[in-house]
Design an enzyme around this catalytic site. Structure first.
Site, PDB file in Angstrom:
ATOM      1  N   CYS B  35      21.834  17.273  -2.556  1.00  0.00           N
ATOM      2  CA  CYS B  35      21.762  16.918  -1.134  1.00  0.00           C
ATOM      3  C   CYS B  35      21.447  18.126  -0.262  1.00  0.00           C
ATOM      4  O   CYS B  35      21.212  17.984   0.947  1.00  0.00           O
ATOM      5  CB  CYS B  35      23.065  16.277  -0.680  1.00  0.00           C
ATOM      6  SG  CYS B  35      23.316  14.679  -1.437  1.00  0.00           S
ATOM      7  N   CYS B 104      27.513  17.851   8.514  1.00  0.00           N
ATOM      8  CA  CYS B 104      27.868  19.248   8.215  1.00  0.00           C
ATOM      9  C   CYS B 104      29.308  19.530   8.631  1.00  0.00           C
ATOM     10  O   CYS B 104      30.048  20.218   7.917  1.00  0.00           O
ATOM     11  CB  CYS B 104      26.939  20.213   8.942  1.00  0.00           C
ATOM     12  SG  CYS B 104      25.251  20.145   8.366  1.00  0.00           S
TER      13      CYS B 104
END
Lengths: 396, 128
Positions: B35, B104
């Site tokens: 990812c 994030c």
């Protein structure tokens, strides 16, 4: 600033600007108007058409259609060829896995409408062979569409040979030449190209303008209705300044091609050699059959967006195919198509040079990139695991 | 680049607490290479407080900035407070993140939780 993203867009040339200004200051009439003042604009338009036809080796300027850019040209070319094929019961279309989204998304739409889309696998070096095309062509193939040169990894496809295969089987052949026009010699007749797309701003012309070359005899479907412009095939008052600027830029690019290519290839080579010294990195695309200004690398253990941000801090404008720069969760479909694993594709860097770049730019890039890569690796747990042997290296 | 706030760029350019830790009491690692982001948090715990914290991140600008900000937010804090740190708080402290980068800050929260869990697991083992 060091601008090394010429595949994204280019700085407009002085020649293009000088050609455009009179179309705004003096010759600003509507080319469709009957009076002499309007007809002056029509003349400027036809001169531009002639120049572009000459650059592409078209048999007549009537084969040149002006569009809003490369994407519109791609859409119109593909939808037209699909419609032409469907009328004869042909609903099979051949393309490649690493086309621009203007092509891939149009094909996706056609697939939903009942067309069968076959995307050819790309070789590890970023190539498609004429043999692959030959083997894929069937009696019901309506269109072959392959790009002239890839925008991310720079590989140049054997277009003349693919064109010959298509001609032999009497299949319409379209090529997206957005990255090639003005950078590589193109001859639509010799290369058996039926439809070709290009975009003005990739060779120092203005943005928002492009061309669709259509060989005589291939019929076009309208995307925009409402007027008789472009022989009834593309309605809307023509963007005369942009068209004239694009023609001037393309003429200039074609006349300077040999000397510019020599200069740019020398810089590209130095960049490729220098970046190859970074351990656990790999060049994307064919080392020789590539666009003069394209340098594309993957660096193991880092992510492309942070690389770009740090290069930007050092005044270097570049590009990457990482997921974070593609706006989706997956990295570039182009890098995946040549077999790069996701992890490696995330760490990609594309530098695209033009003749305005200097050897000093190359020096600075060769100084900055290894330092930034080394820094990002030093804070990357993935890299640390590889160094300690916990995870295997993928690139040598 | 206007993609990120000044705060994000500051933490990205000058990450706080970056590096590894030899004698960490708890380590948390989340994300995966496929990812494109991995975060690793190292904790030094004394008297149920975060005495020191370090991070390593493989990822984009906002992943590095989120890790840096999150480590600043837990440094010196008691573990019960550390466990309450949310991705929302990290995002707010960074003056916001673009919508497609919010994950994030989620990774930062998860990495810290994982590191604390690892610390508790180790202490339990040590206590037998």
């Amino acid at each position: 600033m060091i601008y090394a993203d010429n595949a994204a867009t280019t700085r407009m040339s002085r020649t293009a600007m000088d050609a455009m200004l009179p179309c705004m200051r003096e010759v600003w009439g509507n080319p469709s108007s009957l009076y002499g003042f309007g007809q002056k604009a029509a003349e400027a338009l036809e001169e531009a058409r002639e120049k572009i036809a000459a650059c592409l080796g078209a048999s007549t300027p009537k084969e040149i259609y002006f569009t809003s850019g490369g994407s519109e040209a791609d859409n119109q070319a593909i939808l037209s060829a699909a419609e032409n094929g469907a009328k004869q019961g042909k609903k099979h279309i051949i393309s490649t896995a690493f086309e621009h989204h203007a092509v891939l998304h149009t094909l996706k739409k056609l697939e939903q409408e009942g067309f069968e889309i076959e995307l050819l696998d790309v070789h590890a070096d970023g190539m498609i062979s004429p043999d692959q095309v030959d083997r894929a062509i069937r009696d019901d193939t309506a269109l072959v569409t392959t790009m002239y040169a890839n925008n991310e990894i720079g590989s140049i496809l054997p277009i003349a040979a693919i064109g010959a295969v298509c001609r032999e089987h009497r299949v319409t052949f379209h090529t997206d030449a957005v990255q090639a026009a003005g950078h590589l010699p193109i001859d639509v007749q010799k290369e058996n190209i039926d439809l070709l797309s290009l975009s003005g701003h990739k060779f120092h012309g203005p943005k928002g303008v492009g061309v669709l070359y259509v060989r005589k005899g291939v019929s076009l479907r309208n995307l925009i209705e409402g007027g008789a412009q472009e022989r009834g095939k593309r309605a809307g008052t023509e963007n005369v300044p942009a068209i004239v600027g694009m023609a001037a830029a393309l003429s200039e690019a074609c006349s300077r091609m040999a000397e510019d290519t020599n200069k740019v290839v020398a810089m590209r080579q130095r960049l490729m050699d220098g970046l190859a010294k970074i351990p656990h990195s790999i060049l994307n695309g064919d080392p020789e059959k590539r666009l003069p200004g394209n340098v594309s690398f993957c660096f193991e253990g880092i992510e492309g967006e942070s690389l770009l941000l740090l290069l930007d801090d050092r005044g270097i404008c570049a590009s990457s195919g990482s997921a974070c720069t593609s706006g989706s969760l997956d990295p570039s479909h182009v890098l995946l198509s040549i077999g790069r694993p996701h992890e490696i594709a995330h760490g990609s860097l594309r530098l695209s040079l033009c003749a305005d770049n200097t050897e000093e730019d190359v020096d600075k890039i060769l100084q900055a990139v290894p330092e930034v890569v080394a820094y990002l690796r030093s804070i990357s747990p993935l890299w640390m695991d590889k160094m300690s042997g916990k995870r295997p290296f993928i690139l040598s | 680049m206007a993609l990120y706030s000044e705060k994000v760029m500051d933490h990205f350019r000058h990450p706080r607490n970056v590096g590894s830790m030899e004698d960490a009491d708890g380590i948390g690692e989340v994300g995966n290479a496929k990812c494109g982001d991995i975060m690793k948090i190292y904790l030094k715990i004394r008297d149920d407080r975060v005495e020191d914290v370090k991070f390593e991140t493989f990822g984009c600008g906002s992943a590095i900035a989120s890790s840096s900000m999150a480590t600043e937010m837990i440094k010196g804090k008691p573990l019960n407070e550390v466990l309450e740190l949310t991705n929302k708080a990290v995002t707010e402290a960074l003056d916001g993140l673009p919508a497609h980068k919010l994950h994030c800050s989620v990774l930062a929260e998860q990495a810290i939780q994982a590191a604390v869990k690892d610390y508790y697991a180790r202490t339990e083992t040590a206590l037998g």
